[in-house]
Design a protein around this motif. Structure first.
Motif, PDB file in Angstrom:
ATOM      1  N   MET A  99       0.841  -1.204   0.000  1.00  0.00           N
ATOM      2  CA  MET A  99       0.000   0.000   0.000  1.00  0.00           C
ATOM      3  C   MET A  99       0.875   1.253   0.000  1.00  0.00           C
ATOM      4  O   MET A  99       0.620   2.209  -0.741  1.00  0.00           O
ATOM      5  CB  MET A  99      -0.920   0.012   1.222  1.00  0.00           C
ATOM      6  N   HIS A 100       1.895   1.230   0.830  1.00  0.00           N
ATOM      7  CA  HIS A 100       2.770   2.390   0.971  1.00  0.00           C
ATOM      8  C   HIS A 100       3.565   2.632  -0.302  1.00  0.00           C
ATOM      9  O   HIS A 100       3.775   3.783  -0.710  1.00  0.00           O
ATOM     10  CB  HIS A 100       3.709   2.162   2.149  1.00  0.00           C
ATOM     11  N   ALA A 101       4.006   1.576  -0.969  1.00  0.00           N
ATOM     12  CA  ALA A 101       4.877   1.708  -2.127  1.00  0.00           C
ATOM     13  C   ALA A 101       4.204   2.431  -3.283  1.00  0.00           C
ATOM     14  O   ALA A 101       4.861   3.146  -4.047  1.00  0.00           O
ATOM     15  CB  ALA A 101       5.356   0.330  -2.593  1.00  0.00           C
ATOM     16  N   VAL A 102       2.903   2.257  -3.435  1.00  0.00           N
ATOM     17  CA  VAL A 102       2.210   2.847  -4.580  1.00  0.00           C
ATOM     18  C   VAL A 102       1.442   4.112  -4.209  1.00  0.00           C
ATOM     19  O   VAL A 102       0.807   4.719  -5.072  1.00  0.00           O
ATOM     20  CB  VAL A 102       1.244   1.823  -5.228  1.00  0.00           C
ATOM     21  N   ASP A 103       1.520   4.520  -2.954  1.00  0.00           N
ATOM     22  CA  ASP A 103       0.740   5.688  -2.528  1.00  0.00           C
ATOM     23  C   ASP A 103       1.514   6.458  -1.468  1.00  0.00           C
ATOM     24  O   ASP A 103       1.442   6.155  -0.275  1.00  0.00           O
ATOM     25  CB  ASP A 103      -0.616   5.240  -1.980  1.00  0.00           C
ATOM     26  N   ARG A 104       2.261   7.469  -1.891  1.00  0.00           N
ATOM     27  CA  ARG A 104       3.090   8.235  -0.964  1.00  0.00           C
ATOM     28  C   ARG A 104       2.251   8.958   0.088  1.00  0.00           C
ATOM     29  O   ARG A 104       2.713   9.228   1.183  1.00  0.00           O
ATOM     30  CB  ARG A 104       3.923   9.267  -1.742  1.00  0.00           C
ATOM     31  N   GLY A 105       1.041   9.294  -0.257  1.00  0.00           N
ATOM     32  CA  GLY A 105       0.225  10.062   0.672  1.00  0.00           C
ATOM     33  C   GLY A 105      -0.345   9.260   1.811  1.00  0.00           C
ATOM     34  O   GLY A 105      -0.621   9.809   2.876  1.00  0.00           O
ATOM     35  N   GLY A 162      11.828   4.556   0.788  1.00  0.00           N
ATOM     36  CA  GLY A 162      12.929   5.063  -0.028  1.00  0.00           C
ATOM     37  C   GLY A 162      12.899   4.597  -1.467  1.00  0.00           C
ATOM     38  O   GLY A 162      13.720   5.031  -2.278  1.00  0.00           O
ATOM     39  N   ILE A 163      11.966   3.711  -1.793  1.00  0.00           N
ATOM     40  CA  ILE A 163      11.877   3.201  -3.163  1.00  0.00           C
ATOM     41  C   ILE A 163      11.381   4.299  -4.100  1.00  0.00           C
ATOM     42  O   ILE A 163      10.348   4.913  -3.863  1.00  0.00           O
ATOM     43  CB  ILE A 163      10.938   1.982  -3.233  1.00  0.00           C
ATOM     44  N   THR A 167       7.179   3.961 -12.321  1.00  0.00           N
ATOM     45  CA  THR A 167       5.753   3.636 -12.401  1.00  0.00           C
ATOM     46  C   THR A 167       5.308   2.964 -11.110  1.00  0.00           C
ATOM     47  O   THR A 167       6.139   2.400 -10.376  1.00  0.00           O
ATOM     48  CB  THR A 167       5.477   2.671 -13.565  1.00  0.00           C
ATOM     49  N   PRO A 168       4.004   2.991 -10.800  1.00  0.00           N
ATOM     50  CA  PRO A 168       3.510   2.267  -9.625  1.00  0.00           C
ATOM     51  C   PRO A 168       3.819   0.784  -9.696  1.00  0.00           C
ATOM     52  O   PRO A 168       4.105   0.155  -8.663  1.00  0.00           O
ATOM     53  CB  PRO A 168       1.997   2.522  -9.665  1.00  0.00           C
ATOM     54  N   GLU A 169       3.778   0.220 -10.892  1.00  0.00           N
ATOM     55  CA  GLU A 169       4.066  -1.216 -11.042  1.00  0.00           C
ATOM     56  C   GLU A 169       5.507  -1.526 -10.665  1.00  0.00           C
ATOM     57  O   GLU A 169       5.781  -2.524  -9.985  1.00  0.00           O
ATOM     58  CB  GLU A 169       3.792  -1.658 -12.486  1.00  0.00           C
ATOM     59  N   ALA A 170       6.422  -0.655 -11.078  1.00  0.00           N
ATOM     60  CA  ALA A 170       7.830  -0.861 -10.734  1.00  0.00           C
ATOM     61  C   ALA A 170       8.051  -0.672  -9.237  1.00  0.00           C
ATOM     62  O   ALA A 170       8.838  -1.400  -8.611  1.00  0.00           O
ATOM     63  CB  ALA A 170       8.708   0.101 -11.533  1.00  0.00           C
ATOM     64  N   ALA A 173       6.819  -3.829  -7.493  1.00  0.00           N
ATOM     65  CA  ALA A 173       7.744  -4.946  -7.697  1.00  0.00           C
ATOM     66  C   ALA A 173       8.983  -4.790  -6.818  1.00  0.00           C
ATOM     67  O   ALA A 173       9.462  -5.760  -6.208  1.00  0.00           O
ATOM     68  CB  ALA A 173       8.138  -5.045  -9.168  1.00  0.00           C
ATOM     69  N   ALA A 174       9.511  -3.560  -6.745  1.00  0.00           N
ATOM     70  CA  ALA A 174      10.691  -3.308  -5.909  1.00  0.00           C
ATOM     71  C   ALA A 174      10.356  -3.506  -4.436  1.00  0.00           C
ATOM     72  O   ALA A 174      11.169  -4.051  -3.661  1.00  0.00           O
ATOM     73  CB  ALA A 174      11.211  -1.899  -6.162  1.00  0.00           C
ATOM     74  N   SER A 175       9.167  -3.057  -4.028  1.00  0.00           N
ATOM     75  CA  SER A 175       8.749  -3.225  -2.637  1.00  0.00           C
ATOM     76  C   SER A 175       8.667  -4.703  -2.273  1.00  0.00           C
ATOM     77  O   SER A 175       9.141  -5.118  -1.208  1.00  0.00           O
ATOM     78  CB  SER A 175       7.397  -2.547  -2.415  1.00  0.00           C
ATOM     79  N   ARG A 176       8.062  -5.490  -3.134  1.00  0.00           N
ATOM     80  CA  ARG A 176       7.925  -6.919  -2.850  1.00  0.00           C
ATOM     81  C   ARG A 176       9.279  -7.597  -2.684  1.00  0.00           C
ATOM     82  O   ARG A 176       9.461  -8.437  -1.792  1.00  0.00           O
ATOM     83  CB  ARG A 176       7.131  -7.584  -3.977  1.00  0.00           C
ATOM     84  N   ARG A 177      10.235  -7.239  -3.547  1.00  0.00           N
ATOM     85  CA  ARG A 177      11.551  -7.863  -3.445  1.00  0.00           C
ATOM     86  C   ARG A 177      12.282  -7.407  -2.184  1.00  0.00           C
ATOM     87  O   ARG A 177      12.902  -8.218  -1.481  1.00  0.00           O
ATOM     88  CB  ARG A 177      12.381  -7.554  -4.692  1.00  0.00           C
ATOM     89  N   LEU A 178      12.230  -6.110  -1.897  1.00  0.00           N
ATOM     90  CA  LEU A 178      12.878  -5.603  -0.689  1.00  0.00           C
ATOM     91  C   LEU A 178      12.306  -6.268   0.553  1.00  0.00           C
ATOM     92  O   LEU A 178      13.059  -6.731   1.429  1.00  0.00           O
ATOM     93  CB  LEU A 178      12.677  -4.088  -0.599  1.00  0.00           C
ATOM     94  N   VAL A 179      10.983  -6.320   0.662  1.00  0.00           N
ATOM     95  CA  VAL A 179      10.347  -6.901   1.841  1.00  0.00           C
ATOM     96  C   VAL A 179      10.669  -8.385   1.953  1.00  0.00           C
ATOM     97  O   VAL A 179      10.876  -8.906   3.055  1.00  0.00           O
ATOM     98  CB  VAL A 179       8.825  -6.656   1.809  1.00  0.00           C
TER      99      VAL A 179
END
Length: 210
Positions: A99-105, A162-163, A167-170, A173-179
């Protein structure tokens, strides 16, 4: 009701929906510091119309993120209902980070104090309580490293925030790998001595306001 009155009500509803849609888009990309004037301009309405629908920025933020607030609480409830403590903890952290990765607000809204429009302190306390229970359950099951602390969840959110991706998709994907990397390090069978946990809280996730 006259045809003219019906049309005016429909126009007012369309304006309101457009304001919420634009605010959601701008908050997601730029955080909560977006000026109300920028929201009105993008939505194609005047400032008077915007403030008639949403007298304060807090009321607009609450409307924009009401679904996310409910979803965040639901995520933690689902995690606590999982009979597998480790799976519950992992899926809870993964979904909140997504949720956080695709929505900074959203994270900014969740940790900001808006006393007139949302019981943020109560929600934060509930989140802390649920996370503490998830952590304790996973430790008792021998699945989570013994030195894991609630502050480490904030550390995960800070790393996740920090990601930066195009795009939101990228970003997702980065969030999933980091987590996934981080959760692997949290397993009890991978535990190696670490420095003491950092004294963090959810407010540390936010950038310092100027």
């Amino acid at each position: 009701m006259s045809t003219e009155a019906s049309r005016m009500r429909a126009d007012a509803r369309q304006n309101r929906d457009r304001i919420v849609e634009v605010a959601r888009e701008l908050f997601a990309g730029r955080g909560l510091d977006v000026p109300m004037a920028a929201i009105a301009r993008r939505a194609g309405v005047g400032m008077a119309t915007l403030y008639r629908r949403f007298p304060t920025k807090e009321s607009l933020v609450t409307e924009v993120f009401s679904d996310q607030f409910a979803e965040c609480v639901s995520i933690l409830d689902d995690a606590l209902a999982d009979p597998d403590p480790w799976h519950g903890l992992c899926t809870g952290i993964e979904r909140i980070c997504a949720m956080h990765a695709v929505d900074r607000g959203f994270t900014a809204a969740f940790v900001s104090a808006f006393p007139q429009s949302f019981d943020i302190d109560g929600e934060r306390a509930r989140a802390d309580s649920a996370l503490t229970e998830l952590i304790d359950r996973a430790k008792r099951a021998g699945q989570l490293r013994a030195d894991f602390a609630l502050d480490d969840v904030t550390l995960v959110l800070m790393a996740n925030s920090g990601i930066i991706a195009g795009t939101p998709e990228a970003s997702l994907a980065a969030s999933r790998r980091l987590v996934a990397y981080l959760l692997s390090a949290f397993r009890a069978d991978n535990a190696h001595p670490l420095p003491p946990p950092a004294p963090l809280n959810l407010f540390d996730v936010l950038p310092k306001r100027r």
